[in-house]
Design a protein around this motif. Structure first.
Motif, PDB file in Angstrom:
ATOM      1  N   ALA A 105       0.846  -1.194   0.000  1.00  0.00           N
ATOM      2  CA  ALA A 105       0.000   0.000   0.000  1.00  0.00           C
ATOM      3  C   ALA A 105       0.887   1.252   0.000  1.00  0.00           C
ATOM      4  O   ALA A 105       1.884   1.323   0.710  1.00  0.00           O
ATOM      5  CB  ALA A 105      -0.904  -0.002   1.226  1.00  0.00           C
ATOM      6  N   ALA A 106       0.491   2.242  -0.816  1.00  0.00           N
ATOM      7  CA  ALA A 106       1.297   3.459  -0.949  1.00  0.00           C
ATOM      8  C   ALA A 106       1.186   4.358   0.280  1.00  0.00           C
ATOM      9  O   ALA A 106       2.109   5.099   0.605  1.00  0.00           O
ATOM     10  CB  ALA A 106       0.860   4.227  -2.197  1.00  0.00           C
ATOM     11  N   ALA A 107       0.048   4.286   0.971  1.00  0.00           N
ATOM     12  CA  ALA A 107      -0.153   5.128   2.154  1.00  0.00           C
ATOM     13  C   ALA A 107      -0.948   4.329   3.187  1.00  0.00           C
ATOM     14  O   ALA A 107      -1.804   3.507   2.821  1.00  0.00           O
ATOM     15  CB  ALA A 107      -0.891   6.403   1.777  1.00  0.00           C
ATOM     16  N   ILE A 108      -0.650   4.563   4.441  1.00  0.00           N
ATOM     17  CA  ILE A 108      -1.361   3.858   5.526  1.00  0.00           C
ATOM     18  C   ILE A 108      -1.581   4.786   6.721  1.00  0.00           C
ATOM     19  O   ILE A 108      -0.899   5.797   6.869  1.00  0.00           O
ATOM     20  CB  ILE A 108      -0.578   2.611   6.038  1.00  0.00           C
ATOM     21  N   LYS A 109      -2.553   4.402   7.541  1.00  0.00           N
ATOM     22  CA  LYS A 109      -2.708   5.021   8.860  1.00  0.00           C
ATOM     23  C   LYS A 109      -2.535   3.911   9.884  1.00  0.00           C
ATOM     24  O   LYS A 109      -3.096   2.810   9.714  1.00  0.00           O
ATOM     25  CB  LYS A 109      -4.088   5.647   9.019  1.00  0.00           C
ATOM     26  N   VAL A 110      -1.786   4.218  10.934  1.00  0.00           N
ATOM     27  CA  VAL A 110      -1.463   3.210  11.937  1.00  0.00           C
ATOM     28  C   VAL A 110      -1.738   3.785  13.320  1.00  0.00           C
ATOM     29  O   VAL A 110      -1.403   4.945  13.589  1.00  0.00           O
ATOM     30  CB  VAL A 110       0.042   2.830  11.848  1.00  0.00           C
ATOM     31  N   SER A 111      -2.354   2.989  14.173  1.00  0.00           N
ATOM     32  CA  SER A 111      -2.449   3.418  15.569  1.00  0.00           C
ATOM     33  C   SER A 111      -1.521   2.526  16.382  1.00  0.00           C
ATOM     34  O   SER A 111      -1.341   1.343  16.070  1.00  0.00           O
ATOM     35  CB  SER A 111      -3.885   3.331  16.068  1.00  0.00           C
ATOM     36  N   ALA A 112      -0.896   3.101  17.391  1.00  0.00           N
ATOM     37  CA  ALA A 112       0.088   2.368  18.190  1.00  0.00           C
ATOM     38  C   ALA A 112       0.315   3.116  19.493  1.00  0.00           C
ATOM     39  O   ALA A 112      -0.167   4.239  19.669  1.00  0.00           O
ATOM     40  CB  ALA A 112       1.408   2.276  17.416  1.00  0.00           C
ATOM     41  N   LEU A 113       1.079   2.485  20.385  1.00  0.00           N
ATOM     42  CA  LEU A 113       1.591   3.177  21.561  1.00  0.00           C
ATOM     43  C   LEU A 113       3.020   3.592  21.260  1.00  0.00           C
ATOM     44  O   LEU A 113       3.711   2.911  20.490  1.00  0.00           O
ATOM     45  CB  LEU A 113       1.590   2.252  22.780  1.00  0.00           C
ATOM     46  N   ASP A 114       3.468   4.707  21.860  1.00  0.00           N
ATOM     47  CA  ASP A 114       4.867   5.090  21.696  1.00  0.00           C
ATOM     48  C   ASP A 114       5.696   4.479  22.838  1.00  0.00           C
ATOM     49  O   ASP A 114       5.183   3.680  23.637  1.00  0.00           O
ATOM     50  CB  ASP A 114       5.022   6.622  21.603  1.00  0.00           C
ATOM     51  N   GLY A 115       6.952   4.857  22.914  1.00  0.00           N
ATOM     52  CA  GLY A 115       7.867   4.275  23.899  1.00  0.00           C
ATOM     53  C   GLY A 115       7.527   4.624  25.339  1.00  0.00           C
ATOM     54  O   GLY A 115       8.095   4.062  26.275  1.00  0.00           O
ATOM     55  N   GLU A 116       6.589   5.563  25.508  1.00  0.00           N
ATOM     56  CA  GLU A 116       6.147   5.933  26.862  1.00  0.00           C
ATOM     57  C   GLU A 116       4.760   5.368  27.154  1.00  0.00           C
ATOM     58  O   GLU A 116       4.164   5.673  28.191  1.00  0.00           O
ATOM     59  CB  GLU A 116       6.099   7.464  27.012  1.00  0.00           C
ATOM     60  N   GLY A 117       4.225   4.608  26.206  1.00  0.00           N
ATOM     61  CA  GLY A 117       2.912   4.008  26.417  1.00  0.00           C
ATOM     62  C   GLY A 117       1.742   4.907  26.051  1.00  0.00           C
ATOM     63  O   GLY A 117       0.591   4.594  26.358  1.00  0.00           O
ATOM     64  N   ARG A 118       2.048   6.045  25.386  1.00  0.00           N
ATOM     65  CA  ARG A 118       0.960   6.951  24.956  1.00  0.00           C
ATOM     66  C   ARG A 118       0.438   6.526  23.601  1.00  0.00           C
ATOM     67  O   ARG A 118       1.215   6.153  22.730  1.00  0.00           O
ATOM     68  CB  ARG A 118       1.492   8.394  24.836  1.00  0.00           C
ATOM     69  N   SER A 119      -0.900   6.631  23.416  1.00  0.00           N
ATOM     70  CA  SER A 119      -1.427   6.256  22.110  1.00  0.00           C
ATOM     71  C   SER A 119      -1.168   7.330  21.083  1.00  0.00           C
ATOM     72  O   SER A 119      -1.143   8.512  21.377  1.00  0.00           O
ATOM     73  CB  SER A 119      -2.885   6.019  22.092  1.00  0.00           C
ATOM     74  N   ARG A 120      -0.941   6.896  19.850  1.00  0.00           N
ATOM     75  CA  ARG A 120      -0.681   7.837  18.767  1.00  0.00           C
ATOM     76  C   ARG A 120      -1.181   7.263  17.452  1.00  0.00           C
ATOM     77  O   ARG A 120      -1.373   6.058  17.322  1.00  0.00           O
ATOM     78  CB  ARG A 120       0.809   8.147  18.679  1.00  0.00           C
ATOM     79  N   THR A 121      -1.420   8.167  16.510  1.00  0.00           N
ATOM     80  CA  THR A 121      -1.826   7.758  15.171  1.00  0.00           C
ATOM     81  C   THR A 121      -0.803   8.311  14.209  1.00  0.00           C
ATOM     82  O   THR A 121      -0.389   9.468  14.349  1.00  0.00           O
ATOM     83  CB  THR A 121      -3.214   8.345  14.830  1.00  0.00           C
ATOM     84  N   ILE A 122      -0.377   7.490  13.277  1.00  0.00           N
ATOM     85  CA  ILE A 122       0.634   7.925  12.308  1.00  0.00           C
ATOM     86  C   ILE A 122       0.071   7.777  10.909  1.00  0.00           C
ATOM     87  O   ILE A 122      -0.524   6.750  10.579  1.00  0.00           O
ATOM     88  CB  ILE A 122       1.911   7.078  12.450  1.00  0.00           C
ATOM     89  N   GLU A 123       0.237   8.823  10.103  1.00  0.00           N
ATOM     90  CA  GLU A 123      -0.095   8.722   8.689  1.00  0.00           C
ATOM     91  C   GLU A 123       1.224   8.649   7.950  1.00  0.00           C
ATOM     92  O   GLU A 123       2.101   9.483   8.166  1.00  0.00           O
ATOM     93  CB  GLU A 123      -0.880   9.960   8.250  1.00  0.00           C
ATOM     94  N   ALA A 124       1.361   7.639   7.117  1.00  0.00           N
ATOM     95  CA  ALA A 124       2.655   7.440   6.456  1.00  0.00           C
ATOM     96  C   ALA A 124       2.465   7.168   4.977  1.00  0.00           C
ATOM     97  O   ALA A 124       1.470   6.572   4.556  1.00  0.00           O
ATOM     98  CB  ALA A 124       3.390   6.276   7.102  1.00  0.00           C
ATOM     99  N   GLU A 125       3.443   7.637   4.204  1.00  0.00           N
ATOM    100  CA  GLU A 125       3.484   7.301   2.775  1.00  0.00           C
ATOM    101  C   GLU A 125       4.952   7.119   2.404  1.00  0.00           C
ATOM    102  O   GLU A 125       5.840   7.305   3.245  1.00  0.00           O
ATOM    103  CB  GLU A 125       2.821   8.406   1.939  1.00  0.00           C
ATOM    104  N   GLY A 126       5.201   6.731   1.156  1.00  0.00           N
ATOM    105  CA  GLY A 126       6.577   6.576   0.690  1.00  0.00           C
ATOM    106  C   GLY A 126       7.345   5.559   1.519  1.00  0.00           C
ATOM    107  O   GLY A 126       6.796   4.537   1.948  1.00  0.00           O
ATOM    108  N   MET A 127       8.622   5.857   1.748  1.00  0.00           N
ATOM    109  CA  MET A 127       9.512   4.900   2.404  1.00  0.00           C
ATOM    110  C   MET A 127       9.043   4.534   3.817  1.00  0.00           C
ATOM    111  O   MET A 127       9.175   3.389   4.252  1.00  0.00           O
ATOM    112  CB  MET A 127      10.918   5.484   2.481  1.00  0.00           C
ATOM    113  N   LEU A 128       8.481   5.523   4.533  1.00  0.00           N
ATOM    114  CA  LEU A 128       8.015   5.230   5.886  1.00  0.00           C
ATOM    115  C   LEU A 128       6.867   4.215   5.869  1.00  0.00           C
ATOM    116  O   LEU A 128       6.830   3.291   6.687  1.00  0.00           O
ATOM    117  CB  LEU A 128       7.590   6.523   6.598  1.00  0.00           C
ATOM    118  N   ALA A 129       5.951   4.376   4.911  1.00  0.00           N
ATOM    119  CA  ALA A 129       4.828   3.427   4.803  1.00  0.00           C
ATOM    120  C   ALA A 129       5.345   2.021   4.492  1.00  0.00           C
ATOM    121  O   ALA A 129       4.865   1.031   5.059  1.00  0.00           O
ATOM    122  CB  ALA A 129       3.837   3.889   3.732  1.00  0.00           C
ATOM    123  N   VAL A 130       6.312   1.947   3.603  1.00  0.00           N
ATOM    124  CA  VAL A 130       6.906   0.647   3.243  1.00  0.00           C
ATOM    125  C   VAL A 130       7.547   0.018   4.486  1.00  0.00           C
ATOM    126  O   VAL A 130       7.329  -1.154   4.796  1.00  0.00           O
ATOM    127  CB  VAL A 130       7.991   0.815   2.143  1.00  0.00           C
TER     128      VAL A 130
END
Ligand code: NI
Length: 170
Positions: A105-130
């Protein structure tokens, strides 16, 4: 911090399905620190816990030019993926020296926790999405060579096993 040994394909442990992290506690924070150090030392742009034989849903990524923008995703879930696909050359610290084209997929949205346990949403495309999709595959026990033809995959397997024998003999 400590460098962790990276499992090399073909190793059955790379096909383990990771379990969700129950709490981002001191043990997980230490794992994250060690994974980041291991990824930077190996000059990789991403590393999944599976690759260091820890079967919990943790990935670390840094696709920045100056290698100073670490991204930590704990329990990542793709919440949206574009219909648009992109083909790019992928490599993997668990399959050293091998690069081949994979379609994702060329672009994605991801939900996750960060290194401190906080929830976050990331929108990624290009190399980061890959990179995110590649690392999330590791957590499902999937290595990128599994997208290639059986012929190519067998050649890679043979090459990796030969390299391992040569290292063991040396
Ligand atoms: Ni990989």
């Amino acid at each position: 911090m400590a460098l962790l040994p990276i499992l090399c394909y073909p190793d059955a442990r790379l096909h383990t399905v990771a379990k969700p992290v129950l709490a981002v506690d001191a043990r997980i924070r230490k794992l994250i620190d060690d994974m980041l150090e291991t990824m930077y030392e190996a000059n990789g742009i991403g590393l999944a816990a599976t690759q260091v034989d820890v079967h919990e849903r943790v990935i670390v990524i840094d696709v920045s030019e100056h290698r100073n923008e670490p991204l930590v995703l704990v329990n990542p879930e793709v919440t949206w993926a574009s219909q648009d696909q992109q083909v790019s050359d992928e490599g993997c610290l668990s399959v050293p020296g091998i690069y081949d084209e994979v379609e994702r997929a060329a672009a994605i949205k991801v939900s996750a926790l960060d290194g401190e346990g906080r929830s976050r949403t990331i929108e990624a495309e290009g190399m980061l999405a890959v990179c995110i999709q590649h690392e999330m595959d590791h957590l499902l026990g999937k290595v990128f060579v599994e997208y290639l033809s059986p012929l190519k995959r067998n050649r890679i397997k043979t090459k990796m096993l030969k390299a391992r024998r040569e290292t063991e003999r040396a």
